[in-house]
Write a protein that holds these residues in place. Structure first.
Motif, PDB file in Angstrom:
ATOM      1  N   ALA A  55      32.058  56.967  36.816  1.00 42.67           N
ATOM      2  CA  ALA A  55      33.361  56.609  35.866  1.00 42.67           C
ATOM      3  C   ALA A  55      33.703  55.853  37.552  1.00 42.67           C
ATOM      4  N   SER A  56      34.517  55.192  37.035  1.00 45.39           N
ATOM      5  CA  SER A  56      35.590  53.980  37.948  1.00 45.39           C
ATOM      6  C   SER A  56      35.732  53.072  37.390  1.00 45.39           C
ATOM      7  N   GLU A  57      37.198  52.817  36.808  1.00 47.46           N
ATOM      8  CA  GLU A  57      38.049  51.369  36.469  1.00 47.46           C
ATOM      9  C   GLU A  57      37.615  50.449  37.358  1.00 47.46           C
ATOM     10  N   ALA A  58      37.529  49.279  36.714  1.00 46.05           N
ATOM     11  CA  ALA A  58      37.636  48.188  37.395  1.00 46.05           C
ATOM     12  C   ALA A  58      39.189  47.388  37.565  1.00 46.05           C
ATOM     13  N   LYS A  59      38.735  47.026  38.663  1.00 46.67           N
ATOM     14  CA  LYS A  59      40.097  46.108  39.366  1.00 46.67           C
ATOM     15  C   LYS A  59      40.873  45.064  38.252  1.00 46.67           C
ATOM     16  N   ALA A  60      42.042  45.534  37.639  1.00 46.89           N
ATOM     17  CA  ALA A  60      42.879  44.349  36.952  1.00 46.89           C
ATOM     18  C   ALA A  60      42.537  43.151  37.746  1.00 46.89           C
ATOM     19  N   GLU A  61      42.815  41.859  36.862  1.00 47.11           N
ATOM     20  CA  GLU A  61      42.802  40.352  37.504  1.00 47.11           C
ATOM     21  C   GLU A  61      44.047  40.146  38.172  1.00 47.11           C
ATOM     22  N   SER A  62      44.732  41.229  37.261  1.00 48.93           N
ATOM     23  CA  SER A  62      46.155  40.494  38.101  1.00 48.93           C
ATOM     24  C   SER A  62      46.465  41.456  39.291  1.00 48.93           C
ATOM     25  N   THR A  63      45.524  42.484  39.755  1.00 46.55           N
ATOM     26  CA  THR A  63      45.518  43.174  40.815  1.00 46.55           C
ATOM     27  C   THR A  63      44.836  41.839  42.385  1.00 46.55           C
ATOM     28  N   VAL A  64      44.269  41.224  41.403  1.00 48.47           N
ATOM     29  CA  VAL A  64      43.422  40.950  42.112  1.00 48.47           C
ATOM     30  C   VAL A  64      44.173  39.452  42.614  1.00 48.47           C
ATOM     31  N   LEU A  65      44.980  39.067  41.742  1.00 57.13           N
ATOM     32  CA  LEU A  65      45.885  37.634  42.382  1.00 57.13           C
ATOM     33  C   LEU A  65      46.787  38.477  43.472  1.00 57.13           C
ATOM     34  N   GLU A  66      47.939  39.627  42.823  1.00 57.13           N
ATOM     35  CA  GLU A  66      48.187  40.596  43.926  1.00 57.13           C
ATOM     36  C   GLU A  66      47.778  40.190  45.290  1.00 57.13           C
ATOM     37  N   GLN A  67      46.554  40.946  45.042  1.00 50.56           N
ATOM     38  CA  GLN A  67      45.624  41.428  46.828  1.00 50.56           C
ATOM     39  C   GLN A  67      45.367  39.963  47.354  1.00 50.56           C
TER      40      GLN A  67
END
Length: 473
Positions: free
Chosen positions: A239-251
């Motif tokens: 199990a792994s947590e999906a990357k948050a949308e806010s993290t995508v934008l920060e990256q």
């Protein structure tokens, strides 16, 4: 009256879900796209798959490859001139298909694996979709990505009740990587059926999923159909947590802020919310975003939907500063009205630009990398868009372009699906829209795995009389 479900697609594939609810002589189809598996793929906007159906024969080829439900009452007769009912019965090894005097279609969202059949419906078919989905479809048609449809389109708002012939649909917007994505709760005298559509818990609008769950709990749902895109043999154990949308934008912002050379971006234009945020980020970083003419025209059309942009002050001024269209291209595409920029201008100031790629524009690597400034390496940002990875990596390697994948997908994790099913606690769970839905782990023994072409009596399914519920361990 025995209400029934018929299953014609999406049972072991991502996309191409074709489930029909039968209430007497009335039928409701949900959804209406093309699966990402098989001889043809869903024709995504801005991605050119190398093999597409023959122009003018698309629907016939979909039907004869079992990529469209074999219900001829759905389709414009001019699109199936070479196919008879007997041809389809033989193909599906059936002696009959359900017959309907009236057909409705519910399209959950405007990703092509859920709506690609829309242009082929006949005019007496009524198609329901969220108002934002219809605005997106209109933009796709205006930009020449899809043909218009003869079907009657009826739009709805979130949390609206649609009264049909003997049953009703309660519409519920869910969180996916395209706005307007909607599931429903079907109320009839023989049970309640919920359909999640595509959904996630790691986007900006988790509250939509909480509302979906609450509504289903209050209604005591009998049958739940949920997507299982991210379900794999190892996804429950690892199990792994999906990357948050806010993290995508920060990256994304971090990458373009420190980039000294040209940036290439592969992102799905249909994810309007993400595109808006990326444009705002590009403006903050004083970058120019280059679009091809067709994408630019699509974007200009979708900009007419004021509800998507009302919370952003003076977005038009931001667009004027940020968006440009590559000027070398043919003028046959409708004008987008954005200012143009040429190859010479780009290659002599590469740090300034973010090039939004399409597959047809990948050969422009040749000009962009061989001409102009060469002191700083280009980067490629992959942000949630289907791609032929082998082909893409061949081009990136040839030009020594650095690859960054910041994707987070628009689909629920395995654990999120388990949590949703346990909270809703339906009598029957039907996992669909996944390559291996049978791998869904559940603490309940009520998972039902239909087969292609199967006809299920809803009352018997709810009561456990249809056939032994499928254990998935």
């Amino acid at each position: 009256m025995n209400n029934k479900l018929y299953f014609y697609g999406g049972l072991d594939t991502v996309g191409g879900v074709h489930v029909i609810y039968q209430h007497g002589n009335v039928g409701l189809l949900f959804d209406a796209g093309i699966a990402h598996k098989g001889l043809f793929r869903a024709p995504f906007i801005h991605l050119n798959d190398r093999l597409q159906p023959t122009k003018g024969l698309e629907l016939e080829q979909y039907l004869l490859n079992k990529m469209a439900p074999p219900i001829q009452e759905l389709y414009d007769e001019s699109a199936t001139t070479h196919i008879t009912q007997e041809d389809l019965l033989a193909l599906w090894e059936k002696d009959h298909f359900p017959a309907f005097e009236k057909m409705y279609v519910f399209i959950s969202h405007m990703h092509q694996d859920h709506m690609a059949l829309l242009p082929f419906f006949r005019e007496n078919v009524t198609v329901y979709m969220h108002e934002l989905s219809y605005a997106t479809y209109q933009a796709m048609v205006e930009a020449n990505y899809y043909m218009d449809t003869k079907a009657t389109i009826v739009t709805f708002h979130t949390n609206e009740t649609i009264e049909l012939d003997g049953f009703s649909l309660q519409t519920m917007e869910v969180d996916h990587n395209i706005l307007g994505t909607s599931g429903f709760l079907l109320h009839s005298n023989e049970g309640k059926i919920a359909f999640t559509a595509d959904w996630r818990m790691h986007g900006h609008h988790q509250q939509k999923m909480q509302q979906f769950i609450s509504t289903c709990q209050e209604a005591s749902v009998d049958i739940l159909l949920t997507e299982t895109t991210k379900v794999t043999p190892n996804s429950a154990e690892k199990a792994s947590e999906a990357k948050a949308e806010s993290t995508v934008l920060e990256q994304f912002e971090e990458l373009i802020a420190q980039q000294k050379g040209l940036t290439y971006l592969l992102a799905l234009p249909l994810d309007v919310e993400r595109m808006i945020n990326m444009i705002l980020i590009a403006d903050r970083q004083e970058k120019i975003l280059i679009l091809d003419q067709q994408i630019a025209h699509f974007w200009r059309q979708i900009r007419k939907e004021e509800a998507l942009f009302k919370a952003i002050d003076d977005f038009s001024a931001v667009e004027d500063r940020v968006i440009r269209v590559l000027s070398h291209q043919s003028t046959s595409t409708k004008s987008s009205s954005y200012r143009q920029v040429g190859i010479k201008e780009i290659v002599h100031d590469k740090q300034r630009y973010i090039f939004h790629l399409t597959f047809t524009s990948i050969p422009l690597f040749i000009q962009m990398e061989r001409l102009g400034e060469k002191g700083n390496a280009s980067i490629f940002i992959h942000a949630n868009c289907p791609a032929d990875q082998q082909l893409l990596q061949t081009w990136l390697t040839a030009f020594n372009i650095r690859y960054h994948n910041i994707s987070n997908a628009g689909h629920a994790t395995h654990q999120d699906i388990i949590d949703l099913t346990e909270q809703i606690n339906p009598k029957v769970i039907i996992p669909i829209h996944g390559n291996q839905p049978h791998m869904l782990k559940s603490n309940k023994e009520n998972v039902y795995l239909p087969t292609y072409g199967e006809e299920v009596v809803i009352r018997e399914l709810i009561q456990g009389e249809e056939k032994q519920a499928n254990e998935i361990y």
